[in-house]
Design a protein around this motif. Sequence first.
Motif, PDB file in Angstrom:
ATOM      1  N   PRO A   1       0.812  -1.223   0.000  1.00 22.79           N
ATOM      2  CA  PRO A   1       0.000   0.000   0.000  1.00 22.79           C
ATOM      3  C   PRO A   1       0.846   1.274   0.000  1.00 22.79           C
ATOM      4  CG  PRO A   1      -0.888  -1.601   1.542  1.00 22.79           C
ATOM      5  CD  PRO A   1       0.416  -2.146   1.079  1.00 22.79           C
ATOM      6  N   ALA A   2       2.034   1.209   0.579  1.00 18.33           N
ATOM      7  CA  ALA A   2       2.904   2.387   0.646  1.00 18.33           C
ATOM      8  C   ALA A   2       3.707   2.588  -0.643  1.00 18.33           C
ATOM      9  CB  ALA A   2       3.866   2.256   1.819  1.00 18.33           C
ATOM     10  N   GLY A   3       3.717   1.616  -1.509  1.00 18.86           N
ATOM     11  CA  GLY A   3       4.511   1.672  -2.738  1.00 18.86           C
ATOM     12  C   GLY A   3       5.222   0.357  -2.966  1.00 18.86           C
ATOM     13  N   ARG A   4       5.860   0.244  -4.076  1.00 21.55           N
ATOM     14  CA  ARG A   4       6.513  -1.029  -4.388  1.00 21.55           C
ATOM     15  C   ARG A   4       7.892  -1.132  -3.748  1.00 21.55           C
ATOM     16  NH1 ARG A   4       8.938  -1.324 -10.507  1.00 21.55           N
ATOM     17  NH2 ARG A   4       9.956   0.715 -10.586  1.00 21.55           N
ATOM     18  N   ARG A   5       8.328  -2.371  -3.578  1.00 19.91           N
ATOM     19  CA  ARG A   5       9.664  -2.669  -3.070  1.00 19.91           C
ATOM     20  C   ARG A   5      10.363  -3.557  -4.087  1.00 19.91           C
ATOM     21  NH1 ARG A   5       9.011  -4.566   3.254  1.00 19.91           N
ATOM     22  NH2 ARG A   5       7.786  -2.783   4.014  1.00 19.91           N
ATOM     23  N   ILE A   6      11.650  -3.334  -4.225  1.00 21.21           N
ATOM     24  CA  ILE A   6      12.483  -4.219  -5.025  1.00 21.21           C
ATOM     25  C   ILE A   6      13.631  -4.672  -4.134  1.00 21.21           C
ATOM     26  CG2 ILE A   6      14.050  -4.385  -6.992  1.00 21.21           C
ATOM     27  CD1 ILE A   6      12.245  -2.518  -8.504  1.00 21.21           C
ATOM     28  N   VAL A   7      13.739  -5.983  -3.960  1.00 19.02           N
ATOM     29  CA  VAL A   7      14.752  -6.553  -3.078  1.00 19.02           C
ATOM     30  C   VAL A   7      15.755  -7.332  -3.922  1.00 19.02           C
ATOM     31  CG1 VAL A   7      15.203  -8.043  -1.100  1.00 19.02           C
ATOM     32  CG2 VAL A   7      13.076  -6.714  -1.205  1.00 19.02           C
ATOM     33  N   LEU A   8      17.008  -6.943  -3.813  1.00 20.44           N
ATOM     34  CA  LEU A   8      18.083  -7.587  -4.560  1.00 20.44           C
ATOM     35  C   LEU A   8      19.071  -8.209  -3.588  1.00 20.44           C
ATOM     36  CD1 LEU A   8      18.823  -4.610  -6.995  1.00 20.44           C
ATOM     37  CD2 LEU A   8      17.149  -6.440  -7.301  1.00 20.44           C
ATOM     38  N   ALA A   9      19.689  -9.288  -4.001  1.00 20.04           N
ATOM     39  CA  ALA A   9      20.700  -9.935  -3.162  1.00 20.04           C
ATOM     40  C   ALA A   9      21.835 -10.436  -4.033  1.00 20.04           C
ATOM     41  CB  ALA A   9      20.097 -11.085  -2.365  1.00 20.04           C
ATOM     42  N   SER A  10      23.033 -10.370  -3.456  1.00 21.11           N
ATOM     43  CA  SER A  10      24.226 -10.841  -4.154  1.00 21.11           C
ATOM     44  C   SER A  10      25.041 -11.703  -3.206  1.00 21.11           C
ATOM     45  CB  SER A  10      25.075  -9.656  -4.629  1.00 21.11           C
ATOM     46  OG  SER A  10      26.304 -10.101  -5.178  1.00 21.11           O
ATOM     47  N   GLN A  11      25.783 -12.632  -3.768  1.00 19.25           N
ATOM     48  CA  GLN A  11      26.652 -13.469  -2.940  1.00 19.25           C
ATOM     49  C   GLN A  11      27.994 -12.791  -2.695  1.00 19.25           C
ATOM     50  OE1 GLN A  11      28.506 -16.907  -5.174  1.00 19.25           O
ATOM     51  NE2 GLN A  11      26.745 -16.543  -6.497  1.00 19.25           N
ATOM     52  N   ASP A  12      28.118 -11.556  -3.161  1.00 20.92           N
ATOM     53  CA  ASP A  12      29.306 -10.758  -2.893  1.00 20.92           C
ATOM     54  C   ASP A  12      28.886  -9.364  -2.436  1.00 20.92           C
ATOM     55  OD1 ASP A  12      31.779 -12.346  -3.713  1.00 20.92           O
ATOM     56  OD2 ASP A  12      30.459 -12.616  -5.431  1.00 20.92           O
ATOM     57  N   HIS A  13      29.715  -8.769  -1.616  1.00 19.35           N
ATOM     58  CA  HIS A  13      29.417  -7.440  -1.097  1.00 19.35           C
ATOM     59  C   HIS A  13      29.226  -6.443  -2.229  1.00 19.35           C
ATOM     60  CE1 HIS A  13      29.446  -3.862   1.329  1.00 19.35           C
ATOM     61  NE2 HIS A  13      30.584  -3.452   0.813  1.00 19.35           N
TER      62      HIS A  13
END
Length: 234
Positions: A135-147
């Motif tokens: 409801p507040a807006g969209r989220r995009i979650v990204l992840a990497s196996q390196d910093h």
Amino acid sequence: MKTSPGAVLIRTSIALTCLAFGPRPFAAPATPATPVPSLARSAPQLHLSGRSLDEKGTYAGPVDIYIERWSSDDERDTVMKPLLAKSSSDAVLAALENVRVRVGYVLTPGIQNTGLRALGRRAWNIDYAREVKTPAGRRIVLASQDHLPIGEFPRDVAERGTVHQLDVLDIRFGHDGKGVGKIADVKKIAFNKPMNTIEIAKYDAEPIRLADVSAGPVKTRTAPPKEYYGAKSK
């Protein structure tokens, strides 16, 4: 009347020519030639751009994010299981290492006033990408196996080298389409069951590392960036 050797040779040549180039009613149809596969031209699913900031809010250069595909439900579940089981950080990292095809990459600044190789922007693999609408807006979650060295100055990154660890970039957008991104390692992330996504557990407490995030033009690439830092392209 005897036939001369020359005439026999001429007749034989004519017969062979007819067999080679004439119609063959009982022959199987020719299989069409298989075309040589060309380099695929597929545009990324999404291009995000923003301004990276260090922990004190100092501008550290432009950042571009290209999402080539979204992680599947199976890939999400693979990462979710060790988080829900509160396993060690190694178990969560191992889940990302099992992703066979990367989902995108992040471009960070190169080192100014140096050779062309160091000046070029650096690319870091993204191994997980999911979008969630709230409801507040969209989220995009990204992840990497390196910093992911977002908000870090290029010379510091070059001197330190690649750090192999799970990093999560949690980008949250408002209704105006602008967003901010924050980064956390495995010790600061959790799995949000109602939203079915990874997130930074105490989002408000973390400093903004990526400001003014917005969607940019999506360009078709015919090849990945020439050089990757972090995990190797698979």
